[in-house]
Design a protein around this motif. Structure first.
Motif, mmCIF file in Angstrom:
data_model
loop_
_atom_site.group_PDB
_atom_site.id
_atom_site.type_symbol
_atom_site.label_atom_id
_atom_site.label_comp_id
_atom_site.label_asym_id
_atom_site.label_seq_id
_atom_site.Cartn_x
_atom_site.Cartn_y
_atom_site.Cartn_z
ATOM 1 N N ALA A 101 34.939 66.526 66.605
ATOM 2 C CA ALA A 101 35.487 65.397 67.362
ATOM 3 C C ALA A 101 35.967 64.273 66.453
ATOM 4 C CB ALA A 101 34.444 64.873 68.354
ATOM 5 N N ALA A 102 35.110 63.844 65.540
ATOM 6 C CA ALA A 102 35.497 62.735 64.667
ATOM 7 C C ALA A 102 36.665 63.117 63.780
ATOM 8 C CB ALA A 102 34.307 62.295 63.815
ATOM 9 N N LEU A 103 36.602 64.307 63.181
ATOM 10 C CA LEU A 103 37.658 64.701 62.252
ATOM 11 C C LEU A 103 38.986 64.918 62.972
ATOM 12 C CD1 LEU A 103 38.388 65.240 59.362
ATOM 13 C CD2 LEU A 103 37.627 67.615 59.640
ATOM 14 N N THR A 104 38.926 65.394 64.198
ATOM 15 C CA THR A 104 40.161 65.557 64.977
ATOM 16 C C THR A 104 40.821 64.200 65.221
ATOM 17 O OG1 THR A 104 39.336 67.556 66.056
ATOM 18 C CG2 THR A 104 41.098 66.365 67.173
ATOM 19 N N ALA A 105 40.027 63.209 65.622
ATOM 20 C CA ALA A 105 40.566 61.868 65.843
ATOM 21 C C ALA A 105 41.111 61.274 64.548
ATOM 22 C CB ALA A 105 39.478 60.966 66.427
ATOM 23 N N TRP A 106 40.391 61.475 63.465
ATOM 24 C CA TRP A 106 40.815 60.958 62.164
ATOM 25 C C TRP A 106 42.149 61.561 61.743
ATOM 26 C CZ3 TRP A 106 39.428 57.285 58.679
ATOM 27 C CH2 TRP A 106 39.920 57.401 57.380
ATOM 28 N N ARG A 107 42.247 62.878 61.835
ATOM 29 C CA ARG A 107 43.495 63.522 61.417
ATOM 30 C C ARG A 107 44.654 63.111 62.305
ATOM 31 N NH1 ARG A 107 45.028 69.668 62.083
ATOM 32 N NH2 ARG A 107 47.192 69.510 61.415
ATOM 33 N N ALA A 108 44.413 63.023 63.622
ATOM 34 C CA ALA A 108 45.488 62.652 64.532
ATOM 35 C C ALA A 108 46.057 61.276 64.200
ATOM 36 C CB ALA A 108 44.982 62.682 65.970
ATOM 37 N N LEU A 109 45.178 60.313 63.938
ATOM 38 C CA LEU A 109 45.639 58.939 63.736
ATOM 39 C C LEU A 109 45.977 58.619 62.284
ATOM 40 C CD1 LEU A 109 43.226 56.982 66.110
ATOM 41 C CD2 LEU A 109 45.649 57.490 66.469
ATOM 42 N N VAL A 110 45.129 59.032 61.369
ATOM 43 C CA VAL A 110 45.279 58.601 59.975
ATOM 44 C C VAL A 110 46.160 59.558 59.183
ATOM 45 C CG1 VAL A 110 44.037 58.061 57.838
ATOM 46 C CG2 VAL A 110 43.046 57.442 60.057
ATOM 47 N N VAL A 111 45.888 60.866 59.304
ATOM 48 C CA VAL A 111 46.628 61.844 58.499
ATOM 49 C C VAL A 111 48.014 62.091 59.082
ATOM 50 C CG1 VAL A 111 46.615 64.181 57.552
ATOM 51 C CG2 VAL A 111 44.458 62.920 57.783
ATOM 52 N N GLU A 112 48.076 62.456 60.354
ATOM 53 C CA GLU A 112 49.355 62.786 60.978
ATOM 54 C C GLU A 112 50.106 61.541 61.469
ATOM 55 O OE1 GLU A 112 50.389 65.772 60.724
ATOM 56 O OE2 GLU A 112 48.495 66.724 60.154
ATOM 57 N N GLY A 113 49.372 60.536 61.941
ATOM 58 C CA GLY A 113 50.010 59.363 62.527
ATOM 59 C C GLY A 113 50.242 58.207 61.580
ATOM 60 N N ASN A 114 49.609 58.245 60.386
ATOM 61 C CA ASN A 114 49.750 57.145 59.419
ATOM 62 C C ASN A 114 49.485 55.790 60.074
ATOM 63 O OD1 ASN A 114 50.619 58.789 57.126
ATOM 64 N ND2 ASN A 114 52.490 59.100 58.306
ATOM 65 N N MET A 115 48.433 55.719 60.870
ATOM 66 C CA MET A 115 48.084 54.498 61.583
ATOM 67 C C MET A 115 47.859 53.337 60.610
ATOM 68 S SD MET A 115 44.765 53.920 64.061
ATOM 69 C CE MET A 115 43.653 54.392 62.711
ATOM 70 N N LYS A 116 48.281 52.147 61.031
ATOM 71 C CA LYS A 116 48.107 50.963 60.192
ATOM 72 C C LYS A 116 47.706 49.772 61.059
ATOM 73 C CE LYS A 116 53.044 49.824 60.324
ATOM 74 N NZ LYS A 116 53.345 50.836 61.351
ATOM 75 N N ALA A 117 47.277 48.718 60.423
ATOM 76 C CA ALA A 117 46.899 47.505 61.135
ATOM 77 C C ALA A 117 48.078 47.002 61.966
ATOM 78 C CB ALA A 117 46.451 46.433 60.144
ATOM 79 N N GLY A 118 47.771 46.578 63.191
ATOM 80 C CA GLY A 118 48.802 46.071 64.083
ATOM 81 C C GLY A 118 49.398 47.113 65.005
ATOM 82 N N ASP A 119 49.149 48.392 64.743
ATOM 83 C CA ASP A 119 49.636 49.438 65.640
ATOM 84 C C ASP A 119 48.899 49.368 66.980
ATOM 85 O OD1 ASP A 119 51.354 50.386 63.740
ATOM 86 O OD2 ASP A 119 50.282 52.258 63.356
ATOM 87 N N THR A 120 49.505 49.963 68.000
ATOM 88 C CA THR A 120 48.861 50.099 69.300
ATOM 89 C C THR A 120 48.574 51.573 69.544
ATOM 90 O OG1 THR A 120 49.975 48.168 70.219
ATOM 91 C CG2 THR A 120 49.049 49.733 71.786
ATOM 92 N N VAL A 121 47.319 51.863 69.877
ATOM 93 C CA VAL A 121 46.855 53.239 70.085
ATOM 94 C C VAL A 121 46.397 53.385 71.522
ATOM 95 C CG1 VAL A 121 45.148 54.971 69.414
ATOM 96 C CG2 VAL A 121 46.130 53.435 67.679
ATOM 97 N N LEU A 122 46.890 54.422 72.215
ATOM 98 C CA LEU A 122 46.411 54.732 73.551
ATOM 99 C C LEU A 122 45.523 55.968 73.473
ATOM 100 C CD1 LEU A 122 48.251 54.636 76.911
ATOM 101 C CD2 LEU A 122 46.968 56.692 76.305
ATOM 102 N N VAL A 123 44.287 55.838 73.953
ATOM 103 C CA VAL A 123 43.363 56.967 73.981
ATOM 104 C C VAL A 123 43.090 57.346 75.428
ATOM 105 C CG1 VAL A 123 42.341 56.313 71.782
ATOM 106 C CG2 VAL A 123 41.234 55.592 73.880
ATOM 107 N N GLN A 124 43.087 58.643 75.690
ATOM 108 C CA GLN A 124 42.872 59.144 77.041
ATOM 109 C C GLN A 124 41.397 59.474 77.248
ATOM 110 O OE1 GLN A 124 45.433 62.532 77.314
ATOM 111 N NE2 GLN A 124 47.297 61.323 77.465
ATOM 112 N N GLY A 125 40.783 58.797 78.217
ATOM 113 C CA GLY A 125 39.410 59.106 78.560
ATOM 114 C C GLY A 125 38.406 58.565 77.563
ATOM 115 N N THR A 126 37.154 58.977 77.764
ATOM 116 C CA THR A 126 36.054 58.427 76.963
ATOM 117 C C THR A 126 35.144 59.540 76.442
ATOM 118 O OG1 THR A 126 34.797 58.076 79.012
ATOM 119 C CG2 THR A 126 36.045 56.191 78.135
ATOM 120 N N GLY A 127 35.718 60.712 76.191
ATOM 121 C CA GLY A 127 34.976 61.790 75.555
ATOM 122 C C GLY A 127 34.868 61.570 74.062
ATOM 123 N N GLY A 128 34.331 62.570 73.365
ATOM 124 C CA GLY A 128 34.037 62.412 71.945
ATOM 125 C C GLY A 128 35.232 62.046 71.094
ATOM 126 N N VAL A 129 36.335 62.802 71.185
ATOM 127 C CA VAL A 129 37.508 62.533 70.358
ATOM 128 C C VAL A 129 38.070 61.146 70.663
ATOM 129 C CG1 VAL A 129 39.887 63.226 69.880
ATOM 130 C CG2 VAL A 129 38.109 64.965 70.080
#
Length: 339
Positions: free
Chosen positions: A147-175
Protein backbone atom coordinates in the motif's frame (compact mmCIF):
# COMPACT_ATOMS: atom_id res chain seq x y z
CA UNK A 1 5.31 -23.88 11.95
CA UNK A 2 2.05 -21.89 12.16
CA UNK A 3 0.55 -20.60 8.94
CA UNK A 4 -2.82 -19.63 7.47
CA UNK A 5 -3.50 -20.96 3.99
CA UNK A 6 -6.24 -21.10 1.37
CA UNK A 7 -6.93 -24.82 1.15
CA UNK A 8 -9.05 -26.98 -1.15
CA UNK A 9 -10.88 -24.13 -2.88
CA UNK A 10 -10.85 -20.35 -2.94
CA UNK A 11 -13.00 -18.38 -0.50
CA UNK A 12 -12.61 -16.72 2.88
CA UNK A 13 -14.19 -19.76 4.53
CA UNK A 14 -11.31 -21.86 3.16
CA UNK A 15 -8.60 -19.74 4.80
CA UNK A 16 -7.61 -21.88 7.77
CA UNK A 17 -4.57 -22.92 9.85
CA UNK A 18 -2.10 -25.11 7.99
CA UNK A 19 -0.21 -27.42 10.28
CA UNK A 20 2.82 -28.19 8.21
CA UNK A 21 4.57 -30.32 10.82
CA UNK A 22 7.92 -28.94 9.70
CA UNK A 23 10.74 -27.30 11.63
CA UNK A 24 11.49 -23.69 10.89
CA UNK A 25 13.32 -23.31 7.57
CA UNK A 26 17.10 -23.19 7.22
CA UNK A 27 18.72 -20.57 4.98
CA UNK A 28 20.67 -21.58 1.92
CA UNK A 29 23.42 -19.48 0.35
CA UNK A 30 22.22 -15.90 -0.10
CA UNK A 31 19.09 -16.47 1.97
CA UNK A 32 17.76 -15.27 5.33
CA UNK A 33 15.19 -16.74 7.71
CA UNK A 34 12.68 -14.30 9.18
CA UNK A 35 10.57 -14.71 12.29
CA UNK A 36 7.45 -12.88 11.25
CA UNK A 37 5.99 -10.32 13.66
CA UNK A 38 3.00 -8.89 11.76
CA UNK A 39 1.29 -8.83 8.38
CA UNK A 40 -1.27 -6.53 6.78
CA UNK A 41 -4.12 -6.93 4.31
CA UNK A 42 -4.51 -5.31 0.92
CA UNK A 43 -7.38 -5.47 -1.56
CA UNK A 44 -5.11 -7.60 -3.73
CA UNK A 45 -4.95 -10.16 -0.91
CA UNK A 46 -8.74 -10.24 -0.69
CA UNK A 47 -8.94 -10.80 -4.45
CA UNK A 48 -6.42 -13.63 -4.12
CA UNK A 49 -8.33 -15.34 -1.30
CA UNK A 50 -11.58 -15.05 -3.28
CA UNK A 51 -9.90 -16.68 -6.28
CA UNK A 52 -9.79 -13.69 -8.63
CA UNK A 53 -7.63 -14.94 -11.50
CA UNK A 54 -6.36 -17.81 -9.35
CA UNK A 55 -5.61 -21.38 -10.34
CA UNK A 56 -7.07 -23.99 -7.93
CA UNK A 57 -4.10 -26.22 -8.74
CA UNK A 58 -1.88 -23.69 -6.95
CA UNK A 59 -3.53 -24.42 -3.59
CA UNK A 60 -2.74 -24.55 -0.76
CA UNK A 61 -1.42 -20.98 -0.77
CA UNK A 62 -0.28 -18.83 2.13
CA UNK A 63 -1.64 -15.32 1.40
CA UNK A 64 -0.55 -11.77 2.27
CA UNK A 65 2.16 -9.86 0.49
CA UNK A 66 2.97 -7.45 3.34
CA UNK A 67 4.73 -8.17 6.59
CA UNK A 68 7.44 -7.37 9.09
CA UNK A 69 9.94 -9.84 10.46
CA UNK A 70 13.21 -10.20 12.32
CA UNK A 71 16.23 -11.84 10.69
CA UNK A 72 17.05 -14.85 12.89
CA UNK A 73 19.48 -16.68 10.58
CA UNK A 74 21.61 -15.71 7.58
CA UNK A 75 23.00 -17.99 4.90
CA UNK A 76 26.46 -18.03 3.40
CA UNK A 77 27.37 -14.96 1.37
CA UNK A 78 24.80 -12.61 2.92
CA UNK A 79 26.35 -9.21 3.64
CA UNK A 80 23.51 -6.66 3.35
CA UNK A 81 21.67 -8.02 6.41
CA UNK A 82 22.59 -9.44 9.78
CA UNK A 83 20.93 -11.41 12.52
CA UNK A 84 18.58 -9.16 14.53
CA UNK A 85 17.74 -6.78 11.66
CA UNK A 86 14.08 -5.82 11.44
CA UNK A 87 12.96 -6.04 7.82
CA UNK A 88 10.01 -5.97 5.43
CA UNK A 89 9.80 -8.59 2.68
CA UNK A 90 9.28 -6.96 -0.71
CA UNK A 91 6.08 -7.47 -2.68
CA UNK A 92 8.01 -8.35 -5.86
CA UNK A 93 10.96 -10.43 -4.71
CA UNK A 94 12.76 -10.07 -8.03
CA UNK A 95 12.39 -6.32 -8.63
CA UNK A 96 15.47 -4.58 -7.28
CA UNK A 97 15.68 -1.42 -9.42
CA UNK A 98 14.82 0.01 -12.80
CA UNK A 99 11.50 -0.37 -14.59
CA UNK A 100 9.03 -3.25 -14.29
CA UNK A 101 9.69 -6.39 -16.33
CA UNK A 102 7.24 -9.17 -17.22
CA UNK A 103 9.31 -11.91 -15.58
CA UNK A 104 9.32 -9.96 -12.32
CA UNK A 105 5.65 -8.98 -12.24
CA UNK A 106 4.38 -12.40 -13.22
CA UNK A 107 6.36 -14.76 -11.04
CA UNK A 108 7.96 -13.13 -8.00
CA UNK A 109 5.06 -11.68 -5.97
CA UNK A 110 4.52 -12.74 -2.37
CA UNK A 111 1.09 -14.00 -1.43
CA UNK A 112 0.67 -15.56 -4.86
CA UNK A 113 2.32 -17.23 -6.63
CA UNK A 114 4.93 -17.33 -3.81
CA UNK A 115 3.68 -18.18 -0.32
CA UNK A 116 3.15 -14.96 1.59
CA UNK A 117 3.48 -13.47 5.06
CA UNK A 118 0.64 -15.21 6.95
CA UNK A 119 3.11 -17.60 8.54
CA UNK A 120 5.44 -17.80 11.52
CA UNK A 121 8.73 -18.12 9.60
CA UNK A 122 9.81 -17.24 6.07
CA UNK A 123 12.96 -18.15 4.15
CA UNK A 124 13.69 -15.60 1.43
CA UNK A 125 16.53 -14.28 -0.65
CA UNK A 126 18.41 -11.59 1.24
CA UNK A 127 17.95 -9.46 -1.89
CA UNK A 128 14.18 -9.72 -1.45
CA UNK A 129 13.89 -7.87 1.86
CA UNK A 130 14.66 -4.34 3.03
CA UNK A 131 15.48 -2.89 6.44
CA UNK A 132 12.53 -1.30 8.20
CA UNK A 133 12.26 2.42 8.97
CA UNK A 134 13.53 2.89 12.52
CA UNK A 135 10.64 5.14 13.60
CA UNK A 136 7.93 2.49 13.06
CA UNK A 137 6.78 -0.44 15.17
CA UNK A 138 6.35 -3.94 13.73
CA UNK A 139 2.66 -3.52 12.86
CA UNK A 140 3.37 -0.23 11.08
CA UNK A 141 6.26 -1.70 9.09
CA UNK A 142 3.94 -4.50 7.94
CA UNK A 143 1.78 -1.88 6.17
CA UNK A 144 4.53 -0.62 3.86
CA UNK A 145 5.48 -3.10 1.10
CA UNK A 146 2.32 -2.86 -1.02
CA UNK A 147 0.00 0.00 0.00
CA UNK A 148 2.61 2.55 1.00
CA UNK A 149 4.96 1.78 -1.87
CA UNK A 150 2.14 1.91 -4.40
CA UNK A 151 1.14 5.39 -3.20
CA UNK A 152 4.78 6.50 -3.18
CA UNK A 153 5.45 5.31 -6.71
CA UNK A 154 2.21 6.78 -8.04
CA UNK A 155 2.89 10.26 -6.66
CA UNK A 156 6.66 10.59 -6.33
CA UNK A 157 8.15 8.28 -8.96
CA UNK A 158 5.56 8.44 -11.74
CA UNK A 159 3.88 11.74 -10.85
CA UNK A 160 6.93 13.80 -9.80
CA UNK A 161 4.78 15.41 -7.11
CA UNK A 162 6.07 18.70 -5.71
CA UNK A 163 5.10 21.29 -3.13
CA UNK A 164 2.01 23.24 -4.16
CA UNK A 165 0.51 20.45 -6.26
CA UNK A 166 -3.08 19.36 -5.70
CA UNK A 167 -3.67 15.63 -5.16
CA UNK A 168 -7.06 13.92 -5.25
CA UNK A 169 -7.27 10.61 -3.40
CA UNK A 170 -10.23 8.28 -3.75
CA UNK A 171 -11.57 6.80 -0.53
CA UNK A 172 -9.81 6.10 2.74
CA UNK A 173 -8.25 2.67 2.27
CA UNK A 174 -4.58 1.89 2.73
CA UNK A 175 -3.18 3.30 -0.53
CA UNK A 176 -5.29 6.46 -0.34
CA UNK A 177 -4.34 7.27 3.24
CA UNK A 178 -0.64 6.78 2.47
CA UNK A 179 -1.07 9.03 -0.56
CA UNK A 180 -2.62 11.66 1.70
CA UNK A 181 0.28 11.42 4.14
CA UNK A 182 3.00 11.55 1.47
CA UNK A 183 1.30 14.45 -0.28
CA UNK A 184 1.06 16.52 2.90
CA UNK A 185 4.70 15.76 3.76
CA UNK A 186 5.63 17.11 0.31
CA UNK A 187 3.65 20.32 0.83
CA UNK A 188 0.78 19.42 -1.51
CA UNK A 189 -2.93 20.19 -1.18
CA UNK A 190 -5.12 17.10 -0.80
CA UNK A 191 -8.74 16.52 -1.80
CA UNK A 192 -10.33 13.34 -0.39
CA UNK A 193 -13.44 11.61 -1.69
CA UNK A 194 -15.57 9.23 0.36
CA UNK A 195 -19.19 8.17 0.81
CA UNK A 196 -18.83 8.68 4.57
CA UNK A 197 -18.75 12.08 6.26
CA UNK A 198 -17.26 10.38 9.32
CA UNK A 199 -14.32 9.11 7.28
CA UNK A 200 -13.87 12.53 5.69
CA UNK A 201 -13.67 14.04 9.17
CA UNK A 202 -10.97 11.52 10.08
CA UNK A 203 -9.09 12.44 6.90
CA UNK A 204 -9.27 16.08 7.95
CA UNK A 205 -7.45 15.21 11.16
CA UNK A 206 -4.64 13.75 9.03
CA UNK A 207 -4.25 17.08 7.22
CA UNK A 208 -6.54 16.75 4.19
CA UNK A 209 -7.61 20.14 2.86
CA UNK A 210 -10.84 19.58 0.93
CA UNK A 211 -13.54 16.91 0.96
CA UNK A 212 -16.12 15.48 -1.43
CA UNK A 213 -18.84 13.06 -0.39
CA UNK A 214 -19.39 11.24 -3.68
CA UNK A 215 -22.70 9.85 -2.45
CA UNK A 216 -24.21 13.31 -2.05
CA UNK A 217 -22.10 14.74 -4.91
CA UNK A 218 -22.02 12.06 -7.64
CA UNK A 219 -20.28 14.37 -10.14
CA UNK A 220 -17.22 14.66 -7.95
CA UNK A 221 -14.95 15.46 -10.90
CA UNK A 222 -16.83 18.72 -11.48
CA UNK A 223 -16.65 19.47 -7.75
CA UNK A 224 -12.87 18.89 -7.80
CA UNK A 225 -12.61 21.38 -10.66
CA UNK A 226 -14.65 23.91 -8.69
CA UNK A 227 -12.33 23.45 -5.71
CA UNK A 228 -9.36 24.23 -7.96
CA UNK A 229 -10.91 27.26 -9.63
CA UNK A 230 -11.71 25.29 -12.79
CA UNK A 231 -8.10 24.22 -13.34
CA UNK A 232 -8.33 20.59 -12.24
CA UNK A 233 -6.02 18.61 -9.98
CA UNK A 234 -2.39 17.78 -10.65
CA UNK A 235 -2.62 14.15 -9.54
CA UNK A 236 -5.43 11.62 -9.14
CA UNK A 237 -4.78 8.48 -7.11
CA UNK A 238 -7.21 6.24 -8.99
CA UNK A 239 -8.11 3.20 -6.88
CA UNK A 240 -11.76 2.83 -7.88
CA UNK A 241 -11.41 1.10 -11.23
CA UNK A 242 -13.76 1.15 -14.21
CA UNK A 243 -16.56 3.22 -12.68
CA UNK A 244 -14.33 6.00 -11.33
CA UNK A 245 -11.72 6.24 -14.08
CA UNK A 246 -13.83 8.41 -16.43
CA UNK A 247 -14.33 10.98 -13.67
CA UNK A 248 -10.63 10.83 -12.75
CA UNK A 249 -9.82 11.87 -16.32
CA UNK A 250 -12.20 14.82 -16.07
CA UNK A 251 -10.92 15.87 -12.64
CA UNK A 252 -7.30 16.15 -13.81
CA UNK A 253 -5.87 19.40 -15.15
CA UNK A 254 -4.35 19.84 -18.59
CA UNK A 255 -1.02 18.05 -18.35
CA UNK A 256 -2.09 16.31 -15.15
CA UNK A 257 -1.37 12.77 -13.98
CA UNK A 258 -3.66 9.86 -13.15
CA UNK A 259 -2.04 6.97 -11.29
CA UNK A 260 -4.19 3.89 -11.99
CA UNK A 261 -4.00 1.43 -9.11
CA UNK A 262 -7.29 -0.21 -8.16
CA UNK A 263 -10.07 -2.32 -9.63
CA UNK A 264 -12.65 -1.96 -6.86
CA UNK A 265 -15.51 -1.18 -9.25
CA UNK A 266 -14.51 -3.38 -12.15
CA UNK A 267 -11.99 -3.88 -14.91
CA UNK A 268 -13.25 -2.20 -18.06
CA UNK A 269 -15.57 0.52 -19.30
CA UNK A 270 -15.77 3.01 -22.15
CA UNK A 271 -12.96 5.57 -21.89
CA UNK A 272 -13.05 9.17 -23.11
CA UNK A 273 -9.94 8.97 -25.28
CA UNK A 274 -10.52 12.49 -26.61
CA UNK A 275 -10.28 13.92 -23.09
CA UNK A 276 -7.00 12.09 -22.48
CA UNK A 277 -5.22 13.50 -25.52
CA UNK A 278 -6.92 16.91 -25.46
CA UNK A 279 -5.83 17.41 -21.86
CA UNK A 280 -2.39 15.90 -22.51
CA UNK A 281 -2.83 13.60 -19.54
CA UNK A 282 -0.23 11.21 -18.25
CA UNK A 283 -1.85 7.88 -17.31
CA UNK A 284 0.37 5.56 -15.26
CA UNK A 285 -0.43 1.99 -14.36
CA UNK A 286 1.11 1.34 -10.95
CA UNK A 287 1.79 -2.10 -9.51
CA UNK A 288 3.77 -1.48 -6.32
CA UNK A 289 7.50 -0.78 -6.94
CA UNK A 290 11.12 -1.89 -6.71
CA UNK A 291 13.51 -2.31 -3.81
CA UNK A 292 15.14 0.99 -4.73
CA UNK A 293 11.74 2.71 -4.56
CA UNK A 294 11.03 1.09 -1.18
CA UNK A 295 14.29 2.27 0.33
CA UNK A 296 13.78 5.81 -0.98
CA UNK A 297 10.32 5.78 0.60
CA UNK A 298 11.68 4.46 3.89
CA UNK A 299 14.09 7.37 4.15
CA UNK A 300 11.22 9.80 3.59
CA UNK A 301 9.11 8.04 6.23
CA UNK A 302 11.90 8.37 8.79
CA UNK A 303 12.71 11.97 7.86
CA UNK A 304 9.06 13.08 8.13
CA UNK A 305 8.14 10.67 10.96
CA UNK A 306 5.17 9.34 9.00
CA UNK A 307 3.18 6.59 10.74
CA UNK A 308 0.74 4.28 8.95
CA UNK A 309 -2.90 4.54 10.03
CA UNK A 310 -4.02 1.18 11.40
CA UNK A 311 -7.75 0.69 11.80
CA UNK A 312 -7.99 -2.81 13.29
CA UNK A 313 -5.67 -5.55 14.56
CA UNK A 314 -6.41 -9.28 14.68
CA UNK A 315 -4.42 -12.34 15.76
CA UNK A 316 -3.25 -14.56 12.91
CA UNK A 317 -5.85 -17.18 13.84
CA UNK A 318 -8.64 -14.65 13.17
CA UNK A 319 -7.57 -14.01 9.56
CA UNK A 320 -11.06 -14.88 8.27
CA UNK A 321 -12.58 -12.11 10.40
CA UNK A 322 -9.96 -9.66 9.15
CA UNK A 323 -10.74 -10.48 5.52
CA UNK A 324 -14.46 -10.11 6.09
CA UNK A 325 -13.82 -6.64 7.51
CA UNK A 326 -11.88 -5.74 4.38
CA UNK A 327 -14.61 -7.19 2.19
CA UNK A 328 -17.15 -4.93 3.91
CA UNK A 329 -14.99 -1.86 3.09
CA UNK A 330 -15.80 -0.18 6.39
CA UNK A 331 -12.17 0.21 7.47
CA UNK A 332 -10.10 3.41 7.48
CA UNK A 333 -6.43 2.84 6.67
CA UNK A 334 -4.94 -0.59 7.27
CA UNK A 335 -5.97 -3.95 8.77
CA UNK A 336 -3.15 -5.84 10.52
CA UNK A 337 -2.59 -9.41 11.70
CA UNK A 338 -0.32 -9.95 14.71
CA UNK A 339 1.82 -13.06 14.21
Amino acid sequence: MRAMAIQGAYGIENLNPLERGLPKPKPGPGQVVLKMKAASLNYRDLATVLGFGGNPKALPLVPLSDGCGEVIEVGDGVTRLKKGDRVAPRFFQGWRAGGPRPEVLGATALGGPIDGCAQEYMCLSAEGVSKAPANLNDEEVACLPCAALTAWRALVVEGNMKAGDTVLVQGTGGVSIFALQFAKAAGARVIVTSSSDEKLERAKKLGADDFINYKSTPDWAMEARKLTGGRGVDHVVEVGGADTFPQSIMAARVGGHVGVIGILSGLSKDVNVAAIFAQNLKISGVTVGSRAHFEEMSRAIEQNDIHPVIDKRFPLADAQEAFRLMQGASHFGKIVLDI
